[in-house]
Design an enzyme around this catalytic site. Sequence first.
Site, PDB file in Angstrom:
ATOM      1  N   ARG A  81      19.022 -29.028  -9.949  1.00 56.72           N
ATOM      2  CA  ARG A  81      18.640 -27.801  -9.239  1.00 56.72           C
ATOM      3  C   ARG A  81      19.669 -26.723  -9.521  1.00 56.72           C
ATOM      4  NH1 ARG A  81      20.476 -27.323  -4.498  1.00 56.72           N
ATOM      5  NH2 ARG A  81      19.835 -29.370  -3.759  1.00 56.72           N
ATOM      6  N   TYR A 103       0.729  -5.991  -8.599  1.00 47.27           N
ATOM      7  CA  TYR A 103       0.182  -7.335  -8.564  1.00 47.27           C
ATOM      8  C   TYR A 103      -0.117  -7.700  -7.109  1.00 47.27           C
ATOM      9  CZ  TYR A 103      -0.106 -12.357  -9.077  1.00 47.27           C
ATOM     10  OH  TYR A 103      -0.531 -13.651  -9.032  1.00 47.27           O
ATOM     11  N   ASP A 133       9.210  -4.845 -12.369  1.00 44.16           N
ATOM     12  CA  ASP A 133       8.391  -5.977 -12.804  1.00 44.16           C
ATOM     13  C   ASP A 133       7.914  -5.651 -14.219  1.00 44.16           C
ATOM     14  OD1 ASP A 133       6.357  -7.807 -13.346  1.00 44.16           O
ATOM     15  OD2 ASP A 133       5.687  -7.899 -11.250  1.00 44.16           O
ATOM     16  N   LYS A 171       2.769 -15.211 -18.111  1.00 44.18           N
ATOM     17  CA  LYS A 171       1.929 -14.273 -18.837  1.00 44.18           C
ATOM     18  C   LYS A 171       2.383 -14.159 -20.304  1.00 44.18           C
ATOM     19  CE  LYS A 171       0.345 -14.009 -14.669  1.00 44.18           C
ATOM     20  NZ  LYS A 171       0.718 -12.986 -13.708  1.00 44.18           N
TER      21      LYS A 171
HETATM   22  C1  LIG Z   1       1.213 -12.912 -12.362  1.00 39.29           C
HETATM   23  C2  LIG Z   1       2.103 -11.819 -11.941  1.00 39.29           C
HETATM   24  C3  LIG Z   1       3.114 -12.027 -10.978  1.00 39.29           C
HETATM   25  C4  LIG Z   1       3.284 -13.343 -10.242  1.00 39.29           C
HETATM   26  O1  LIG Z   1       3.679 -14.372 -11.109  1.00 39.29           O
HETATM   27  P1  LIG Z   1       3.262 -15.922 -10.905  1.00 39.29           P
HETATM   28  O2  LIG Z   1       3.876 -16.566 -12.103  1.00 39.29           O
HETATM   29  O3  LIG Z   1       1.772 -15.988 -10.876  1.00 39.29           O
HETATM   30  O4  LIG Z   1       3.869 -16.358  -9.612  1.00 39.29           O
HETATM   31  C5  LIG Z   1       3.941 -10.961 -10.666  1.00 39.29           C
HETATM   32  N1  LIG Z   1       3.786  -9.752 -11.242  1.00 39.29           N
HETATM   33  C6  LIG Z   1       2.823  -9.514 -12.164  1.00 39.29           C
HETATM   34  C7  LIG Z   1       2.709  -8.156 -12.779  1.00 39.29           C
HETATM   35  C8  LIG Z   1       1.940 -10.527 -12.538  1.00 39.29           C
HETATM   36  O5  LIG Z   1       0.981 -10.278 -13.441  1.00 39.29           O
END
Ligand SMILES: *Cc1c(COP(=O)(O)O)cnc(C)c1O
Length: 385
Positions: A55, A108, A180, A205
């Site tokens: 961890r 998101y 983000d 993604k």
């Molecule tokens: C998918 C996504 C998230 C969240 O990520 P997870 O891996 O699904 O927890 C946050 N911000 C954006 C822009 C996303 O597309």
Amino acid sequence: MSDDSHEHQSFETRAIHAGNTADPLTGAVVPPIYQVSTYKQDGVGGLRGGYEYSRSGNPTRTALEENLAALEGGRRGLAFASGLAAEDCLLRTLLSPGDHVVIPNDAYGGTFRLFAKVVSRWGVEWSVADTSDPASVRAALTPKTKVIWVETPSNPLLGITDIAVVADIARSAGAKLVVDNTFASPYLQQPLALGADVVVHSLTKYMGGHSDVVGGALIAADAAVGEELAYHQNAMGAVAGPFDSWIVLRGIKTLAVRMDRHSDNATKVADMLTRHPKVTKVLYPGLPDHPGHDIAAKQMRSFGGMISFQVAGGEEAAVEVCNRAKLFTLGESLGGVESLIEHPGRMTHASVAGSVLEVPGDLVRISVGIENADDLLADLTQALG
Ligand SMILES: *Cc1c(COP(=O)(O)O)cnc(C)c1O
């Protein structure tokens, strides 16, 4: 820590080599999957490689974390079990009860839910701003603002925020700017170089890139902030496992070539959509009439693979387009090599229905993959009917 020796290298080279040092034991050119929880100590406290429990640290995760720091140009990268786990760690590290956060009016859905339903219960206040408009960001500030949160391009409306301008606003307000960077990836956009303090990723993604793993990341510009985040990552425990770290590292090696193709294909798709009689509006920052086009051209290498569009006939028509698509797979998520299509109002953004972040019912979002562009155009044309 990012490996300083990679600083002079170009992005594509760093993507393949940063963190990916040959295994000292065998010379394996790819970091092995250290599927292990604990490490033998040579006498109490005698750690051989600095690892004591997975961890707190695991060599496969370290390889990914060094790679992430090098790609975003940060001092520290941290890998988590999901994007939302990374966001949760960030918010609980930076914020205390009574603090205030400015969040974007397009984001998101899960990020909004985390603020509105979870973090707010711990006494953190938030207000919404149109972060593409600096005046709106300034108006949302309070004396207690500690964080300004930006998503650019935003999800699902593809809005563009000028990162350097908002970084200045954050600095004069004594707040931290969080970006983000999931939609752009560090190949297309590097927020830390534009003045952001911390970058957030859903590694699920474009970074992973193959729709086969869920993961998240934080990259801090400042070593002390990175240290604070690492302390909380260990204290809260939502770390990326060794296999997930390995598969993301593997995906990142082709990030640059994938993003080039995603952008090229999306440019062709956006062009077709703008000329289609059933499409009333196309939201893609690469289009010259997009309100954020000039800023995107300034801060991004190219415009990425995400497009949203509105169709004549309202919500029912939008749902029909999604249902008729064949090559574009109907599904949530984005950023994989395969093209996806979805209806944000009923799918990814169902959790923001009835809030200030509600999205139009006639909106369709597509993640343009790296298949042959003509095949993609043909599928969308038949789906639009
Ligand atoms: C998918 C996504 C998230 C969240 O990520 P997870 O891996 O699904 O927890 C946050 N911000 C954006 C822009 C996303 O597309």
